[in-house]
Design a protein around this motif. Sequence first.
Motif, PDB file in Angstrom:
ATOM      1  N   PRO A 119       0.825  -0.620   0.112  1.00 22.68           N
ATOM      2  CA  PRO A 119       0.256   0.448  -0.324  1.00 22.68           C
ATOM      3  C   PRO A 119       0.771   1.268   0.569  1.00 22.68           C
ATOM      4  CG  PRO A 119       0.273  -0.825   2.408  1.00 22.68           C
ATOM      5  CD  PRO A 119       0.543  -1.935   1.481  1.00 22.68           C
ATOM      6  N   ALA A 120       0.392   2.399  -0.578  1.00 26.58           N
ATOM      7  CA  ALA A 120       1.251   3.462  -0.621  1.00 26.58           C
ATOM      8  C   ALA A 120       1.306   4.154   1.024  1.00 26.58           C
ATOM      9  CB  ALA A 120      -0.005   4.913  -1.443  1.00 26.58           C
ATOM     10  N   ASP A 121       0.074   3.903   1.481  1.00 31.35           N
ATOM     11  CA  ASP A 121      -0.583   4.069   3.021  1.00 31.35           C
ATOM     12  C   ASP A 121      -0.333   2.910   3.532  1.00 31.35           C
ATOM     13  OD1 ASP A 121       0.670   7.622   2.863  1.00 31.35           O
ATOM     14  OD2 ASP A 121      -0.727   6.732   1.989  1.00 31.35           O
ATOM     15  N   VAL A 122      -0.175   3.135   4.850  1.00 30.38           N
ATOM     16  CA  VAL A 122      -0.973   2.579   6.363  1.00 30.38           C
ATOM     17  C   VAL A 122      -0.768   3.180   7.659  1.00 30.38           C
ATOM     18  CG1 VAL A 122      -0.286   0.522   7.672  1.00 30.38           C
ATOM     19  CG2 VAL A 122       1.176   0.414   5.182  1.00 30.38           C
ATOM     20  N   VAL A 123      -2.373   3.222   7.539  1.00 32.19           N
ATOM     21  CA  VAL A 123      -2.705   4.085   8.676  1.00 32.19           C
ATOM     22  C   VAL A 123      -2.784   3.674  10.115  1.00 32.19           C
ATOM     23  CG1 VAL A 123      -4.470   6.536   9.432  1.00 32.19           C
ATOM     24  CG2 VAL A 123      -3.289   6.124   6.772  1.00 32.19           C
ATOM     25  N   ILE A 124      -1.935   3.836  10.631  1.00 29.68           N
ATOM     26  CA  ILE A 124      -2.256   2.944  12.268  1.00 29.68           C
ATOM     27  C   ILE A 124      -2.574   3.636  13.002  1.00 29.68           C
ATOM     28  CG2 ILE A 124      -1.164   0.699  13.720  1.00 29.68           C
ATOM     29  CD1 ILE A 124       0.599  -0.030  11.625  1.00 29.68           C
ATOM     30  N   ASP A 125      -3.968   3.277  13.821  1.00 32.02           N
ATOM     31  CA  ASP A 125      -4.539   4.191  14.687  1.00 32.02           C
ATOM     32  C   ASP A 125      -4.597   2.773  15.917  1.00 32.02           C
ATOM     33  OD1 ASP A 125      -5.827   5.530  16.744  1.00 32.02           O
ATOM     34  OD2 ASP A 125      -7.657   5.718  15.166  1.00 32.02           O
ATOM     35  N   PRO A 126      -3.610   2.745  16.819  1.00 31.79           N
ATOM     36  CA  PRO A 126      -4.101   2.202  17.995  1.00 31.79           C
ATOM     37  C   PRO A 126      -5.384   2.170  18.690  1.00 31.79           C
ATOM     38  CG  PRO A 126      -2.132   2.623  18.112  1.00 31.79           C
ATOM     39  CD  PRO A 126      -2.748   3.576  17.028  1.00 31.79           C
ATOM     40  N   GLY A 127      -6.163   3.427  19.235  1.00 34.48           N
ATOM     41  CA  GLY A 127      -7.365   3.697  19.396  1.00 34.48           C
ATOM     42  C   GLY A 127      -8.844   2.386  19.138  1.00 34.48           C
ATOM     43  N   VAL A 128      -8.350   2.254  17.763  1.00 40.04           N
ATOM     44  CA  VAL A 128      -9.225   1.809  17.441  1.00 40.04           C
ATOM     45  C   VAL A 128      -9.655   0.687  18.195  1.00 40.04           C
ATOM     46  CG1 VAL A 128     -10.129   2.649  15.245  1.00 40.04           C
ATOM     47  CG2 VAL A 128      -8.537   0.716  15.027  1.00 40.04           C
ATOM     48  N   LEU A 129      -8.427   0.128  18.577  1.00 38.45           N
ATOM     49  CA  LEU A 129      -8.643  -1.496  19.126  1.00 38.45           C
ATOM     50  C   LEU A 129      -9.740  -1.619  20.058  1.00 38.45           C
ATOM     51  CD1 LEU A 129      -4.738  -1.911  19.063  1.00 38.45           C
ATOM     52  CD2 LEU A 129      -6.657  -2.805  17.684  1.00 38.45           C
ATOM     53  N   ALA A 130     -10.070  -1.126  21.182  1.00 38.22           N
ATOM     54  CA  ALA A 130     -11.063  -1.056  21.974  1.00 38.22           C
ATOM     55  C   ALA A 130     -12.362  -1.550  21.137  1.00 38.22           C
ATOM     56  CB  ALA A 130     -11.262   0.780  22.238  1.00 38.22           C
TER      57      ALA A 130
END
Lengths: 348, 348
Positions: B140-151
Amino acid sequence: MSRSHVEVQTGLLARRAAQLATRAALVLTDENVAALLPAALAERPRHVLVPGEASKSWDELGRLLRALDAGGVDRDGHLVAVGGGVVTDLGGLAASLHRRGISWSAVPTSLVGQVDAALGGKTAVNLGGGKNTVGSFHPPADVVIDPGVLATLPRRHLCAGMAEVLKTALISGPEALDAAAALEPDDFAAATPAAVAVIEACVATKSALVEQDLHDRGPRRALNLGHTFGHAFEALALAGDPADSLLHGEAVALGLLCAARLAAGLPDADRELPARLTGTLRRWGLPTSSPLTAEPLLAEMGRDKKRAGGALRLVLAPRPGRVEIEDAVPADRIRAGLEAVRKSASTS
Amino acid sequence: MSRSHVEVQTGLLARRAAQLATRAALVLTDENVAALLPAALAERPRHVLVPGEASKSWDELGRLLRALDAGGVDRDGHLVAVGGGVVTDLGGLAASLHRRGISWSAVPTSLVGQVDAALGGKTAVNLGGGKNTVGSFHPPADVVIDPGVLATLPRRHLCAGMAEVLKTALISGPEALDAAAALEPDDFAAATPAAVAVIEACVATKSALVEQDLHDRGPRRALNLGHTFGHAFEALALAGDPADSLLHGEAVALGLLCAARLAAGLPDADRELPARLTGTLRRWGLPTSSPLTAEPLLAEMGRDKKRAGGALRLVLAPRPGRVEIEDAVPADRIRAGLEAVRKSASTS
């Protein structure tokens, strides 16, 4: 890998058959070509297609991938595709996808394949009614080109290949176009030195462009000359009456004429080019007119390469050896290009 | 392109939503994640999958490619895949095939996705009963990782991700393994600084290996630790009783234990590692035993990576930070590895 090892030589298929057979975990071919396979290749596991464009389908791709899986072909496996553009387009795509990519060899047996389709690693199937909507860039490790096999090709298929020869020669320059236009179908069927030289020249022209630009974002786009128009003719013919069906090369012939008509309006254009092209195509029994009307063709072209406001990117060759890429050709000029092959106009 | 721009930050999805939406010609997600999409992304054209491994199929890939075609997505189009490993594996594969490749962004919402599946450009669907039989390398061009969504992740799915965390930490070294093993599921659910640091460390370890070896022919193979075993458990569970189903991470947990048992026999091995791993997996509610018997698992592993005489290539980590790739592990030793998780043995 992004470069292929390409060899052109009469009799090459027989000479390379044992070596190809040793590598081949699976041989992909079609019913016509299967009968002509050298014994060594005929003995390998194989997957045989029904000849024709209809085999270049999503469903057939799935069947081929299941065959590779069922055959236990692992990441070090190798596919050998022996046939025309349908076989090498489909085989290359399956090779790019099985286990995330295995190596493959292309053995093009059609003129279209030898001068164009099997070179450069563009693979594809048709999906959802469009041409080559799904595919990859996965150059074969080897391209084994044996002009001697062209003798077995039905004459209509041989002649269709001339459209890609003319396209490539137009891109290359006046000498290449003269050499190509001097050939007769029998030259290819007999693999005369002049015909073999033209095949070699096409391979050299295309390979040089592919090497600069595998992913078709720059100079390689020159090779789309006639193809934005051509794909539209091909897709509509595929969806229409089987009696009006077009081989890929036949559609490209129409596309080249449309592009030539458009290019004739550019400054510094060779004004004789459209008539000269028409003459050569006719001599080869290739279509120079079509019953298809402009609006559905325009819609199909828009689907192929959509641009703002209905404008399209087109490749134009105002004279042999000079290629221009116009990024936003308005619909009106495209309609004018389509006029070049309107049945009522051309046959009158 | 072979490198991705990877960002890890709590709250990142909301901050990047408008920018992703501007680029997205199509948003791919699943029914669970669709409900959580930021408004800007929810307004874009989208293709919504039924959650679960069954969507990682050839047929679903065909439907997605038809949707891209019907949506008029051209070569400059962009796909945004928001979801777990199924969504990013399928979305990446479709992006690699539509018009011979469009760009895409991965927004992994599962722990497996954030530490493993969405990184490195391996795309795949399952075909013919095997895992990931068909796929490509298309970062992928970008990988947007938001640990906040793991909730929002179901606890079972969150815990399954720990298996990939442990795998990556084992490859990285003792400090990484200590940091990972010190976490509780609630650390990820609350995106504590310790959990975010572990995610960042996994991203760094994997990215470094992928950068050296995108096509998985050299150092990247370390990341297959536990996966040759794991894929066999996963494939057989997928084909069996739904009550015995395994998430990818759960199958990897079993695979890690099998590999650890095998590696414990190597000279210089950390003999405590299998027990330590078992303890951590149990604490996370991950499976440490399986009702599946050795022979069908062996047959399935052979299908995954066939080698002469039934021997297989396996990745082994005799101690944290030391990875060895054995090219031809004989079937008897593999059977011994499978003993590590035999239900009768482990539950006694």
